[in-house]
Design an enzyme around this catalytic site. Structure first.
Site, PDB file in Angstrom:
ATOM      1  N   ASP A 151       6.780   7.781  -4.698  1.00  9.30           N
ATOM      2  CA  ASP A 151       5.729   8.462  -3.950  1.00  9.30           C
ATOM      3  C   ASP A 151       6.346   9.712  -3.334  1.00  9.30           C
ATOM      4  O   ASP A 151       7.530   9.986  -3.558  1.00  9.30           O
ATOM      5  CB  ASP A 151       5.114   7.531  -2.892  1.00  9.30           C
ATOM      6  CG  ASP A 151       6.140   6.924  -1.961  1.00  9.30           C
ATOM      7  OD1 ASP A 151       6.996   7.673  -1.441  1.00  9.30           O
ATOM      8  OD2 ASP A 151       6.098   5.700  -1.720  1.00  9.30           O
ATOM      9  N   PRO A 152       5.592  10.495  -2.558  1.00  8.40           N
ATOM     10  CA  PRO A 152       6.177  11.736  -2.033  1.00  8.40           C
ATOM     11  C   PRO A 152       7.442  11.541  -1.209  1.00  8.40           C
ATOM     12  O   PRO A 152       8.292  12.439  -1.153  1.00  8.40           O
ATOM     13  CB  PRO A 152       5.036  12.308  -1.177  1.00  8.40           C
ATOM     14  CG  PRO A 152       3.800  11.800  -1.822  1.00  8.40           C
ATOM     15  CD  PRO A 152       4.148  10.413  -2.273  1.00  8.40           C
ATOM     16  N   LYS A 154       9.798   9.231  -1.741  1.00  6.11           N
ATOM     17  CA  LYS A 154      10.923   8.712  -2.523  1.00  6.11           C
ATOM     18  C   LYS A 154      10.599   8.779  -4.022  1.00  6.11           C
ATOM     19  O   LYS A 154       9.585   8.263  -4.469  1.00  6.11           O
ATOM     20  CB  LYS A 154      11.271   7.285  -2.115  1.00  6.11           C
ATOM     21  CG  LYS A 154      10.083   6.340  -2.023  1.00  6.11           C
ATOM     22  CD  LYS A 154      10.465   5.058  -1.327  1.00  6.11           C
ATOM     23  CE  LYS A 154       9.269   4.127  -1.154  1.00  6.11           C
ATOM     24  NZ  LYS A 154       8.204   4.717  -0.322  1.00  6.11           N
ATOM     25  N   GLU A 199       2.576  10.239  -8.159  1.00  3.92           N
ATOM     26  CA  GLU A 199       2.566  11.142  -6.999  1.00  3.92           C
ATOM     27  C   GLU A 199       3.777  12.076  -7.024  1.00  3.92           C
ATOM     28  O   GLU A 199       4.567  12.154  -6.083  1.00  3.92           O
ATOM     29  CB  GLU A 199       2.494  10.344  -5.696  1.00  3.92           C
ATOM     30  CG  GLU A 199       1.186   9.574  -5.557  1.00  3.92           C
ATOM     31  CD  GLU A 199       0.991   8.929  -4.199  1.00  3.92           C
ATOM     32  OE1 GLU A 199      -0.160   8.744  -3.774  1.00  3.92           O
ATOM     33  OE2 GLU A 199       2.011   8.575  -3.550  1.00  3.92           O
ATOM     34  N   GLU A 301      -6.033   6.783  -7.092  1.00  2.00           N
ATOM     35  CA  GLU A 301      -5.838   5.827  -6.003  1.00  2.00           C
ATOM     36  C   GLU A 301      -6.771   6.167  -4.845  1.00  2.00           C
ATOM     37  O   GLU A 301      -6.794   7.311  -4.385  1.00  2.00           O
ATOM     38  CB  GLU A 301      -4.394   5.856  -5.477  1.00  2.00           C
ATOM     39  CG  GLU A 301      -3.338   5.415  -6.465  1.00  2.00           C
ATOM     40  CD  GLU A 301      -1.939   5.440  -5.848  1.00  2.00           C
ATOM     41  OE1 GLU A 301      -1.825   5.452  -4.603  1.00  2.00           O
ATOM     42  OE2 GLU A 301      -0.960   5.455  -6.624  1.00  2.00           O
ATOM     43  N   ASN A 316       0.056  -3.952   9.634  1.00  2.00           N
ATOM     44  CA  ASN A 316      -0.946  -3.223   8.867  1.00  2.00           C
ATOM     45  C   ASN A 316      -0.616  -1.729   8.830  1.00  2.00           C
ATOM     46  O   ASN A 316      -0.086  -1.172   9.799  1.00  2.00           O
ATOM     47  CB  ASN A 316      -2.333  -3.412   9.482  1.00  2.00           C
ATOM     48  CG  ASN A 316      -2.856  -4.823   9.329  1.00  2.00           C
ATOM     49  OD1 ASN A 316      -2.401  -5.567   8.460  1.00  2.00           O
ATOM     50  ND2 ASN A 316      -3.815  -5.184  10.152  1.00  2.00           N
TER      51      ASN A 316
END
Length: 359
Positions: A151-152, A154, A199, A301, A316
Site C-alpha cells: 500500500d502507499p 509499504k 496502490e 476497493e 478498529n
C-alpha cells in the site's frame, strides 16, 4: 440485501459481507425493494435509490481474500433465513458477479507460520477462486508483488527478490506472474482480470522511481498477455492507485504510465470515504485518468463501517474518536449508502466506468 451474517468469528468480516450483499439491492429502485418486502421478503429496513444506466456487465465485486481464514477460525456465513450456506452461493444469488483475490508471494515466516490477513499466496487464491468459479463468479487476481501488504506506506519486495537488481527482479516478476496465472487457469479458476501491483503510488516491489516501476509493470503485463493469448481468452489488466482526493494526481499517473509504455486496460482506484474525499471527486479523478489514458476505470476497493462495536478483539480502524468527515452514519443504512455512492461515482464516468469491488 442478502442479509448475510456470521457467528463464532470476526464481526469485521460480517461488515464486509453485509455491504457486498447490499450491492444487489442497488439494482432495484427503493420502491421496488419496499414492495418486495411487503410481499413477503425480508425487510431489513435498508433502502437505496437505483443507480440508473448500469450495463449488464458492470462489475459488482467483492474482495473475499480472507474467507477461508475466517471459516477456519469458526466463522459461519448464513443467509437471510439464518441457515448456514456457502458464502459464494449467497453472493452469486444476490447480485455479485466477480470476486477479487489478493496474492502475496510468500506470506509465511521461516517456520511456516502465516503472517495473517488470510495468508493469501497463489495456492490459497486458487482454492478460493475455484469455489467462486463453481458458483458462477469470475475472478480478479490482485498481485501485490510482496510477501505481505502493499500500500502507499509499504511496497517491500518479496524476501526472495530483495537483493535483486531491477532487471533480475523484472524477470522474476514476469516468471512469477506467468506461472501463477497459468496455474490458476489450469485449476479451473475463471480469471478475467489481473491487477499488476496494489496502490502503487510512487513505489512498487521495493522500487521507488518510475523508470524501474514501469519496467516491472511492463513485465507483469507481458506475462498476462502471453498467457491469455496462449489460452485463447480475454484477460484484462488493471493498474491500481489511491488518494483520489489529491487534485491532479490521477492525471499525472496516467501520463507517467503512457510515457513508460505500460500496457493495461483499466485504471483502478481505492475510495475510502474516511480519507479520500467525496464521490464527486472520485468521479472527477477517474475521468481525468481516462481522458489522458483512453483506458477504462473502476473502483477496486471501497468499504465503510456499519458499527463502532468491537467484533474481533483488535482495535478498529474507525472509532467514535477518529477524526474524519461523517457524511454517512456508521449504521447499516450508512454503509449501504456508501456502496451505492461508489457505484454511482464510477457509473458517472459513462462507458469508461466498468465496476466496483467492496473490500
Amino acid at each position: 440485501s442478502a442479509g448475510l451474517s456470521e457467528s463464532a468469528g470476526c464481526a469485521a468480516g460480517g461488515a464486509r459481507v453485509l455491504a457486498v450483499a447490499l450491492a444487489a439491492a442497488l439494482l432495484l429502485p427503493a420502491s421496488a425493494t419496499a414492495r418486495d418486502a411487503k410481499a413477503g421478503g425480508t425487510d431489513h429496513g435498508i433502502f437505496v435509490e437505483k443507480v440508473e444506466g448500469l450495463s449488464e456487465n458492470f462489475v459488482m465485486g467483492a474482495d473475499v481474500s480472507s474467507v477461508i481464514a475466517l471459516e477456519q477460525s469458526g466463522v459461519v456465513f448464513r443467509d437471510a433465513a439464518g441457515n448456514a450456506r456457502d458464502v459464494f452461493e449467497t453472493l452469486a444469488d444476490n447480485g455479485i458477479n466477480s470476486v477479487r483475490l489478493r496474492v502475496w508471494n510468500r506470506p509465511f515466516d521461516e517456520s511456516g507460520k502465516g503472517f495473517g490477513g488470510g495468508n493469501c499466496d497463489i495456492d490459497r487464491a486458487i482454492e478460493i477462486g475455484r469455489r467462486a468459479t463453481n458458483s458462477g463468479l469470475w475472478v480478479l487476481l490482485d498481485f501485490h508483488y510482496s510477501d505481505f501488504w502493499a500500500d502507499p506506506a509499504k511496497q517491500e519486495a518479496p524476501r526472495a527478490w530483495k537483493d535483486m537488481s531491477v532487471d533480475k527482479k523484472a524477470k522474476a516478476l514476469y516468471e512469477y506472474t506467468k506461472d501463477s496465472l497459468e496455474r490458476a487457469l489450469k485449476a479451473g479458476v475463471d480469471v478475467r482480470m489481473v491487477q499488476i501491483g496494489n496502490e502503487t503510488v510512487g513505489a512498487m516491489c521495493g522500487e521507488k522511481n518510475w523508470i524501474a516501476i514501469g519496467k516491472l509493470m511492463r513485465e507483469g503485463s507481458r506475462a498476462v498477455r502471453e498467457v491469455a493469448k496462449k489460452r485463447g481468452r480475454t484477460i484484462e489488466i488493471a493498474v491500481h492507485f489511491t488518494n483520489p482526493e489529491k487534485d491532479g494526481e490521477y492525471e499525472r499517473y496516467a501520463r507517467i504510465l503512457k510515457k513508460q509504455n505500460v500496457d493495461y486496460d483499466i485504471f483502478a482506484s481505492s475510495w475510502y470515504p474516511y480519507w479520500h474525499g467525496t464521490p464527486e471527486n472520485l468521479t472527477k479523478a477517474l475521468l481525468a485518468a481516462s481522458r489522458v489514458s483512453g483506458k477504462k476505470v473502476m473502483c477496486a476497493e471501497v468499504s465503510y463501517a456499519y458499527t463502532y462495536e468491537d467484533g474481533d478483539g483488535f482495535p478498529n480502524t474507525i472509532s467514535r474518536e477518529t477524526v474524519f468527515p461523517r457524511n454517512w452514519p456508521i449504521t447499516p443504512q450508512g454503509q449501504a449508502d456508501v456502496v451505492r455512492e461508489a457505484i454511482a461515482a464510477v457509473a458517472a464516468c459513462g462507458t469508461a466506468g466498468v465496476g466496483v469491488y467492496y473490500w
